[in-house]
Design an enzyme around this catalytic site. Structure first.
Site, PDB file in Angstrom:
ATOM      1  N   HIS A   3       9.774  -4.079  -4.939  1.00 47.20           N
ATOM      2  CA  HIS A   3       8.992  -4.980  -4.089  1.00 47.20           C
ATOM      3  C   HIS A   3       7.629  -4.396  -3.709  1.00 47.20           C
ATOM      4  O   HIS A   3       6.769  -5.116  -3.204  1.00 47.20           O
ATOM      5  CB  HIS A   3       9.789  -5.392  -2.839  1.00 47.20           C
ATOM      6  CG  HIS A   3       9.879  -4.364  -1.764  1.00 47.20           C
ATOM      7  ND1 HIS A   3      10.960  -3.517  -1.611  1.00 47.20           N
ATOM      8  CD2 HIS A   3       9.025  -4.030  -0.760  1.00 47.20           C
ATOM      9  CE1 HIS A   3      10.772  -2.735  -0.571  1.00 47.20           C
ATOM     10  NE2 HIS A   3       9.609  -3.021  -0.028  1.00 47.20           N
ATOM     11  N   SER A   7       8.233   1.963   2.196  1.00 44.30           N
ATOM     12  CA  SER A   7       9.002   1.508   1.038  1.00 44.30           C
ATOM     13  C   SER A   7       8.588   2.242  -0.227  1.00 44.30           C
ATOM     14  O   SER A   7       7.396   2.365  -0.535  1.00 44.30           O
ATOM     15  CB  SER A   7       8.800   0.007   0.831  1.00 44.30           C
ATOM     16  OG  SER A   7       9.372  -0.729   1.878  1.00 44.30           O
ATOM     17  N   ASP A  32      16.017  -2.792  -6.653  1.00 43.24           N
ATOM     18  CA  ASP A  32      14.729  -2.617  -5.994  1.00 43.24           C
ATOM     19  C   ASP A  32      14.067  -1.303  -6.383  1.00 43.24           C
ATOM     20  O   ASP A  32      13.429  -0.643  -5.558  1.00 43.24           O
ATOM     21  CB  ASP A  32      14.872  -2.706  -4.470  1.00 43.24           C
ATOM     22  CG  ASP A  32      13.526  -2.951  -3.784  1.00 43.24           C
ATOM     23  OD1 ASP A  32      12.618  -3.480  -4.447  1.00 43.24           O
ATOM     24  OD2 ASP A  32      13.389  -2.598  -2.590  1.00 43.24           O
TER      25      ASP A  32
END
Length: 318
Positions: free
Chosen positions: A64, A170, A94
């Site tokens: 992402h 992230s 992910d």
């Protein structure tokens, strides 16, 4: 009655704190130089973190973070900037892999996440909210968590930690006190107190290997759509199982592996190669790339009202 040694000297709190601080600082010194800021070039803007896992510029981040970008901008801790190409991505875990156009200097080693225990030190390094190369520390709160990926697939073996994470963390590494990457930071529950998640390093290692070898993560496909439903008691008794739920086939793709094996709409899938099936997620979990081209036995309760075995040959999911 035991003997108590009155001459025992209590531990120096300052020494203990210094030891804890030193272990964190040492781990950060080891892994920190491998952490980069990742920004999308083209498409929708956005940024996150990533970390090099080889001296020639292979960088792991979240899917992402790169999103739909083919090219990303990479900024290293020493301030150098280069671009990189997205080699592959896996929505189901992910994880994405980038190849930098030039060497990025330091690189980090992916450790064995199976060695983790609850209570182990967990250190997050990343670029939260634009504050580059921020370090937060906590502990491994839980292991073996499951959570939904953006594709809807259930991710297994997720690490829960209380190391503070914010947008921008992230894709950054979760690091052990040994200076090994034990996870890839991926999500935080908004509004929760100190609950964050990371994809386990063993999962990341598997995804990286698949992308380097095949350009994608291979998963097996059998050609059905199904629903998790309550398993009627009479069927469970006839099958000799104590499971209370199963998967009922809703649609069989014409010409697919399940169709060729004789599965029909309305069949109940009770087990795959002897492993009980309690829901759709169990099928997804079992259909790994290792099953591609391998005979796979399904125990079903057919629409004809019989317990039957079907053998099919999974193919690679496109």
């Amino acid at each position: 009655m035991g003997f108590i040694d009155k001459d025992i000297v209590p531990a120096d709190d300052g020494a203990l704190i210094d030891a804890y601080s030193q272990s964190i600082a040492s781990a950060v010194d080891t892994v920190g130089p491998a952490v980069s800021r990742i920004e999308r070039v083209g498409g929708r803007g956005g940024h996150g973190s990533g970390f090099a896992v080889s001296p020639d510029g292979l960088i792991v981040t979240n899917n992402h973070v790169v999103d739909d970008a083919k090219i990303v901008r990479i900024t290293t801790p020493d301030g150098s900037v280069t671009e990189g190409r997205v080699l592959g991505r896996d929505v189901d875990t992910d994880i994405a892999l980038i190849r930098a156009n030039s060497g990025v200097g330091a690189w980090a080693r992916l450790g064995d996440s199976k060695r983790l225990r609850r209570g182990h030190i967990a250190i997050a390094i990343g670029n939260p909210l634009g504050f580059e190369w921020t370090v937060t520390a906590g502990i491994v709160s839980a292991l073996g968590r499951s959570m939904r990926s953006a594709s809807g697939r259930l991710m297994d073996d997720v690490i829960q930690t209380d190391a503070a994470l914010n947008p921008g963390n992230s894709g950054g590494p979760l690091v052990s006190s040994r200076g090994e990457v034990i996870g890839v930071n991926t999500a935080v529950i908004q509004g929760a107190q100190s609950i964050a998640f990371a994809v386990a390093s063993n999962t990341a290692n598997f995804v990286v290997s698949e992308i380097l070898r095949y350009g994608q993560v291979r998963r097996a496909f059998i050609g059905i759509a199904g629903d998790t439903i309550e398993l009627p008691r009479r069927i469970a008794l006839e099958a000799g199982t104590d499971q209370t739920t199963s998967v009922r086939v809703r649609r069989v793709e014409p010409g697919g592996p399940a169709d060729r094996a004789g599965l029909r709409d309305g069949d109940y899938i009770l087990a795959i190669d002897g492993t009980p099936i309690g829901g759709v997620d169990d099928i997804v979990r079992l259909m790994s790339g290792d099953r591609i081209g391998q005979d796979t036995d399904l125990l079903v309760f057919s629409v004809a009202g019989r317990i039957e075995k079907r053998t099919l040959l999974p193919v690679a999911r496109s």
